[in-house]
Design a protein around this motif. Structure first.
Motif, PDB file in Angstrom:
ATOM      1  N   GLY A 292      -9.115 -73.055   6.470  1.00 53.42           N
ATOM      2  CA  GLY A 292      -9.616 -74.223   7.662  1.00 53.42           C
ATOM      3  C   GLY A 292      -9.488 -73.879   9.076  1.00 53.42           C
ATOM      4  O   GLY A 292      -9.831 -74.739   9.720  1.00 53.42           O
ATOM      5  N   PHE A 293      -9.032 -72.837   9.408  1.00 49.03           N
ATOM      6  CA  PHE A 293      -8.719 -72.512  10.573  1.00 49.03           C
ATOM      7  C   PHE A 293      -9.995 -71.752  11.153  1.00 49.03           C
ATOM      8  O   PHE A 293     -10.704 -71.174  10.464  1.00 49.03           O
ATOM      9  CB  PHE A 293      -7.723 -71.320  10.765  1.00 49.03           C
ATOM     10  N   LYS A 294     -10.171 -71.812  12.684  1.00 46.22           N
ATOM     11  CA  LYS A 294     -11.404 -71.469  13.255  1.00 46.22           C
ATOM     12  C   LYS A 294     -11.115 -70.044  13.904  1.00 46.22           C
ATOM     13  O   LYS A 294     -10.993 -69.895  14.880  1.00 46.22           O
ATOM     14  CB  LYS A 294     -11.832 -72.434  14.327  1.00 46.22           C
ATOM     15  N   VAL A 295     -10.769 -68.943  12.868  1.00 42.86           N
ATOM     16  CA  VAL A 295     -10.396 -67.725  12.933  1.00 42.86           C
ATOM     17  C   VAL A 295     -11.672 -66.895  13.719  1.00 42.86           C
ATOM     18  O   VAL A 295     -12.759 -66.893  13.048  1.00 42.86           O
ATOM     19  CB  VAL A 295      -9.855 -67.310  11.972  1.00 42.86           C
ATOM     20  N   ARG A 296     -11.363 -66.094  14.841  1.00 42.52           N
ATOM     21  CA  ARG A 296     -12.380 -65.365  15.313  1.00 42.52           C
ATOM     22  C   ARG A 296     -11.623 -64.061  15.185  1.00 42.52           C
ATOM     23  O   ARG A 296     -10.667 -63.767  16.240  1.00 42.52           O
ATOM     24  CB  ARG A 296     -13.252 -65.620  16.748  1.00 42.52           C
ATOM     25  N   PHE A 297     -11.839 -62.761  14.551  1.00 43.93           N
ATOM     26  CA  PHE A 297     -11.237 -61.718  14.375  1.00 43.93           C
ATOM     27  C   PHE A 297     -11.721 -60.764  15.871  1.00 43.93           C
ATOM     28  O   PHE A 297     -12.658 -60.481  16.445  1.00 43.93           O
ATOM     29  CB  PHE A 297     -12.035 -60.765  13.590  1.00 43.93           C
ATOM     30  N   SER A 298     -10.397 -60.629  16.692  1.00 44.61           N
ATOM     31  CA  SER A 298     -10.638 -59.813  17.782  1.00 44.61           C
ATOM     32  C   SER A 298      -9.364 -59.327  18.309  1.00 44.61           C
ATOM     33  O   SER A 298      -8.238 -59.258  17.646  1.00 44.61           O
ATOM     34  CB  SER A 298     -10.946 -61.087  18.871  1.00 44.61           C
ATOM     35  N   ALA A 299      -9.675 -58.333  19.164  1.00 39.24           N
ATOM     36  CA  ALA A 299      -8.575 -57.522  19.741  1.00 39.24           C
ATOM     37  C   ALA A 299      -7.985 -56.487  18.780  1.00 39.24           C
ATOM     38  O   ALA A 299      -6.830 -56.347  18.631  1.00 39.24           O
ATOM     39  CB  ALA A 299      -7.474 -58.168  20.521  1.00 39.24           C
ATOM     40  N   PHE A 300      -8.643 -56.119  17.861  1.00 39.92           N
ATOM     41  CA  PHE A 300      -8.132 -55.121  16.719  1.00 39.92           C
ATOM     42  C   PHE A 300      -7.728 -53.951  17.332  1.00 39.92           C
ATOM     43  O   PHE A 300      -8.319 -53.421  18.140  1.00 39.92           O
ATOM     44  CB  PHE A 300      -9.074 -54.951  15.548  1.00 39.92           C
ATOM     45  N   LYS A 301      -6.316 -53.304  16.963  1.00 37.13           N
ATOM     46  CA  LYS A 301      -5.977 -52.108  17.525  1.00 37.13           C
ATOM     47  C   LYS A 301      -4.853 -51.406  16.543  1.00 37.13           C
ATOM     48  O   LYS A 301      -3.997 -52.273  16.097  1.00 37.13           O
ATOM     49  CB  LYS A 301      -5.298 -52.393  18.860  1.00 37.13           C
ATOM     50  N   VAL A 302      -5.038 -50.186  16.417  1.00 35.62           N
ATOM     51  CA  VAL A 302      -3.930 -49.414  15.522  1.00 35.62           C
ATOM     52  C   VAL A 302      -3.087 -49.144  16.738  1.00 35.62           C
ATOM     53  O   VAL A 302      -3.376 -48.348  17.640  1.00 35.62           O
ATOM     54  CB  VAL A 302      -4.773 -48.132  14.894  1.00 35.62           C
ATOM     55  N   VAL A 303      -1.714 -49.493  15.954  1.00 39.75           N
ATOM     56  CA  VAL A 303      -0.739 -49.302  16.965  1.00 39.75           C
ATOM     57  C   VAL A 303       0.204 -48.027  16.690  1.00 39.75           C
ATOM     58  O   VAL A 303       0.582 -47.440  17.595  1.00 39.75           O
ATOM     59  CB  VAL A 303       0.321 -50.882  16.907  1.00 39.75           C
ATOM     60  N   ASN A 304       0.299 -47.944  15.384  1.00 39.82           N
ATOM     61  CA  ASN A 304       1.106 -46.712  15.019  1.00 39.82           C
ATOM     62  C   ASN A 304       0.701 -46.152  13.604  1.00 39.82           C
ATOM     63  O   ASN A 304       0.214 -46.818  12.745  1.00 39.82           O
ATOM     64  CB  ASN A 304       2.566 -47.339  14.552  1.00 39.82           C
ATOM     65  N   VAL A 305       0.890 -44.881  13.417  1.00 41.09           N
ATOM     66  CA  VAL A 305       0.450 -44.061  12.248  1.00 41.09           C
ATOM     67  C   VAL A 305       1.522 -43.479  11.875  1.00 41.09           C
ATOM     68  O   VAL A 305       2.334 -42.671  12.724  1.00 41.09           O
ATOM     69  CB  VAL A 305      -0.669 -43.357  12.556  1.00 41.09           C
ATOM     70  N   LEU A 306       2.082 -43.430  10.389  1.00 42.66           N
ATOM     71  CA  LEU A 306       3.140 -42.526  10.076  1.00 42.66           C
ATOM     72  C   LEU A 306       2.573 -41.643   8.970  1.00 42.66           C
ATOM     73  O   LEU A 306       1.873 -42.108   7.813  1.00 42.66           O
ATOM     74  CB  LEU A 306       4.264 -43.532   9.195  1.00 42.66           C
ATOM     75  N   ALA A 307       2.903 -40.240   8.895  1.00 44.89           N
ATOM     76  CA  ALA A 307       2.426 -39.283   8.058  1.00 44.89           C
ATOM     77  C   ALA A 307       3.385 -38.301   7.619  1.00 44.89           C
ATOM     78  O   ALA A 307       4.250 -38.021   8.418  1.00 44.89           O
ATOM     79  CB  ALA A 307       1.057 -38.797   8.706  1.00 44.89           C
ATOM     80  N   VAL A 308       3.455 -37.836   6.465  1.00 43.46           N
ATOM     81  CA  VAL A 308       4.398 -36.681   6.067  1.00 43.46           C
ATOM     82  C   VAL A 308       3.420 -35.680   5.865  1.00 43.46           C
ATOM     83  O   VAL A 308       2.355 -35.595   5.510  1.00 43.46           O
ATOM     84  CB  VAL A 308       5.171 -37.181   5.077  1.00 43.46           C
ATOM     85  N   CYS A 309       4.106 -34.566   6.089  1.00 45.76           N
ATOM     86  CA  CYS A 309       3.481 -33.274   5.831  1.00 45.76           C
ATOM     87  C   CYS A 309       4.578 -32.228   5.396  1.00 45.76           C
ATOM     88  O   CYS A 309       5.747 -32.332   5.836  1.00 45.76           O
ATOM     89  CB  CYS A 309       3.102 -32.493   7.063  1.00 45.76           C
ATOM     90  N   SER A 310       4.224 -31.297   4.290  1.00 45.06           N
ATOM     91  CA  SER A 310       5.150 -30.323   3.664  1.00 45.06           C
ATOM     92  C   SER A 310       4.873 -28.949   4.248  1.00 45.06           C
ATOM     93  O   SER A 310       3.574 -28.402   4.171  1.00 45.06           O
ATOM     94  CB  SER A 310       5.384 -30.296   2.288  1.00 45.06           C
TER      95      SER A 310
END
Length: 189
Positions: free
Chosen positions: A91-109
């Motif tokens: 029931g909230f009047k949500v408007r999807f905005s300001a999406f941003k990827v802030v951080n990425v964690l990855a592993v590698c061998s």
């Protein structure tokens, strides 16, 4: 990667993203009517979990939402949109905005072990190794805003602002690690 023919597998383990709903959210309503929800009134937020994609979101009453647990940037965006849809259904009047990827964690061998003391001495101003505090050497690349944790086994953990920067950071650090590889020990039989 001119010194080796094999490609390195960079496995993204966590993507953290934020977005705004552009409306005030009543946390009590979300806690009472929402599914897969944990209400934390002492902190002033609600945790909501999605199964597919498997993400956990921290929701504040101001409308700011932080999503963690995705394994790609696209999955993070899909999960964020699904969360916005869940809130709309409450029931909230949500408007999807300001999406941003802030951080990425990855592993590698790496396909070899690494001599950490040599690695830190060769790259002294931007690499640090404190074995009493942490078993890994830390290597920071300022222009990419990436931090790399290098372990003696050859495992590395990379954090950066997006997947592209993480991949570039691994490409930049590989030749430096290759110089400091440990010689293979021959087993005594």
């Amino acid at each position: 990667m001119d010194s080796s023919d094999e490609a390195l597998d960079i496995i993204v383990t966590n993507v953290v993203a934020t977005f705004r709903t552009r409306c005030h959210l009543n946390l009590r309503t979300i806690a009472l009517e929402g599914t897969n929800v944990i209400y934390k009134p002492e902190v002033g937020k609600v945790l909501m979990k999605l199964r597919k994609p498997k993400i956990t979101a921290s929701i504040w009453s101001s409308g700011k939402i932080i999503c963690t647990g995705a394994t790609s940037e696209d999955e993070a965006k899909l999960g964020a949109r699904r969360l916005a849809r869940c809130l709309q259904k409450l029931g909230f009047k949500v408007r999807f905005s300001a999406f941003k990827v802030v951080n990425v964690l990855a592993v590698c061998s790496m396909p070899f072990a690494i001599h950490l003391v040599n690695f830190t001495n060769n790259n002294r101003p931007i690499a640090s190794y404190e074995p009493e505090l942490h078993p890994a050497a830390t290597y920071r690349i300022k222009n990419l805003k990436a931090t790399i944790q290098v372990f003696s086994t050859g495992s590395i953990t990379v954090t950066g602002p997006n997947v592209q920067n993480v991949a570039t950071a691994v490409e930049q650090v590989y030749p430096l690690l290759f110089e400091c590889q440990k010689p293979l020990n021959k087993r005594k039989e």
